[in-house]
Design a protein around this motif. Structure first.
Motif, PDB file in Angstrom:
ATOM      1  N   LYS A  10       2.144   3.429  -8.404  1.00 16.48           N
ATOM      2  CA  LYS A  10       2.891   4.193  -7.718  1.00 16.48           C
ATOM      3  C   LYS A  10       2.669   3.466  -5.969  1.00 16.48           C
ATOM      4  O   LYS A  10       1.420   3.660  -5.608  1.00 16.48           O
ATOM      5  CB  LYS A  10       3.246   5.374  -7.808  1.00 16.48           C
ATOM      6  N   ASN A  11       3.513   2.861  -5.089  1.00 17.44           N
ATOM      7  CA  ASN A  11       3.688   3.090  -3.906  1.00 17.44           C
ATOM      8  C   ASN A  11       2.825   1.556  -3.628  1.00 17.44           C
ATOM      9  O   ASN A  11       1.521   1.239  -3.016  1.00 17.44           O
ATOM     10  CB  ASN A  11       2.855   3.596  -2.667  1.00 17.44           C
ATOM     11  N   ASP A  70       8.904   0.402  -6.025  1.00 16.23           N
ATOM     12  CA  ASP A  70       8.376   1.336  -5.513  1.00 16.23           C
ATOM     13  C   ASP A  70       9.482   2.916  -6.247  1.00 16.23           C
ATOM     14  O   ASP A  70       9.211   3.168  -6.368  1.00 16.23           O
ATOM     15  CB  ASP A  70       8.209   1.378  -4.552  1.00 16.23           C
ATOM     16  N   ASN A  71      10.708   1.970  -5.310  1.00 13.27           N
ATOM     17  CA  ASN A  71      11.858   2.850  -5.714  1.00 13.27           C
ATOM     18  C   ASN A  71      11.953   2.610  -6.941  1.00 13.27           C
ATOM     19  O   ASN A  71      12.416   4.245  -7.141  1.00 13.27           O
ATOM     20  CB  ASN A  71      13.193   1.545  -4.315  1.00 13.27           C
ATOM     21  N   SER A  74       2.916  -0.065   1.190  1.00 12.25           N
ATOM     22  CA  SER A  74       3.708   0.842   2.400  1.00 12.25           C
ATOM     23  C   SER A  74       3.518   0.195   3.459  1.00 12.25           C
ATOM     24  O   SER A  74       3.738   1.285   4.286  1.00 12.25           O
ATOM     25  CB  SER A  74       2.650   1.848   2.174  1.00 12.25           C
ATOM     26  N   THR A  75       4.330  -0.979   4.118  1.00 11.41           N
ATOM     27  CA  THR A  75       3.659  -1.536   5.209  1.00 11.41           C
ATOM     28  C   THR A  75       5.722  -1.585   5.364  1.00 11.41           C
ATOM     29  O   THR A  75       6.781  -1.411   4.306  1.00 11.41           O
ATOM     30  CB  THR A  75       3.528  -2.467   5.388  1.00 11.41           C
ATOM     31  N   HIS A  76       6.237  -1.054   6.260  1.00 10.06           N
ATOM     32  CA  HIS A  76       7.254  -0.903   6.496  1.00 10.06           C
ATOM     33  C   HIS A  76       7.703  -1.601   7.675  1.00 10.06           C
ATOM     34  O   HIS A  76       7.537  -1.088   8.701  1.00 10.06           O
ATOM     35  CB  HIS A  76       8.431   1.147   5.997  1.00 10.06           C
ATOM     36  N   HIS A 110       8.625  -3.496  -2.969  1.00  8.20           N
ATOM     37  CA  HIS A 110       9.105  -2.211  -2.798  1.00  8.20           C
ATOM     38  C   HIS A 110      10.518  -1.341  -3.613  1.00  8.20           C
ATOM     39  O   HIS A 110      10.948  -0.860  -4.030  1.00  8.20           O
ATOM     40  CB  HIS A 110      10.459  -3.162  -1.118  1.00  8.20           C
TER      41      HIS A 110
END
Length: 163
Positions: free
Chosen positions: A5-6, A114-115, A9-11, A111
């Motif tokens: 998961k995840n 992860d979603n 984590s950079t957004h 991403h």
């Protein structure tokens, strides 16, 4: 087997999104006069020169630059040089953009993953809460389960076909 998961984590911050959009607008504006829209037929007709032919063009350019007495008088050498320089710049730009696209697509893939994993976790939680008769969860589950019904229908059809 546990699910990762995840993975990313950079957004992008609002400022970064604005900077990207500004840079893209600037690039689009800078290249607007150079961008060509070719039809499928035109693309096939003009195609892309092969690597061998690029080497040929490069060699002709070398001769044109270094041994001008050997140039053909039938070629507009000023235009040839402009085309050669534009092609070189555009080829470098394409390479840089393709590298960016690869990185952007990879980040988007992470991403997306992860979603999707988080959405599956939420769906599992919704199913659990539906079993406890918590208000609102049954309606949510009914809305979400439509995304899984195709798998069941295919499995049911295959089972029916085997009978």
């Amino acid at each position: 087997m546990s699910t990762l998961k995840n993975l990313i984590s950079t957004h992008l911050s609002a400022e970064q999104v604005e900077a990207v959009n500004t840079a893209l607008s600037t690039l689009e504006t800078a290249l607007a006069a150079k961008v060509s829209n070719l039809s499928g037929d035109e693309r096939r007709k003009y195609g892309s020169i092969s690597e061998q032919n690029k080497l040929f063009v490069n060699k002709v350019n070398d001769y044109a630059m270094n041994q001008t007495a050997l140039r053909s008088p039938d070629v507009d050498w000023a235009e040839f040089a402009k085309d050669f320089n534009s092609r070189t710049v555009l080829e470098g730009t394409i390479s840089r953009l393709q590298n960016l696209l690869t990185g952007i697509n990879n980040a988007k893939t992470l991403h997306d993953y992860d979603n999707y994993q988080a959405a599956l976790d939420d769906y599992a939680y919704t199913n659990y809460k539906t079993g406890t008769s918590a208000p609102g969860y049954e309606a949510k589950r009914n809305e979400l389960k439509q995304f899984f019904s195709r798998i069941k229908k295919v499995d049911e059809k295959e089972t029916a076909d085997k009978k």
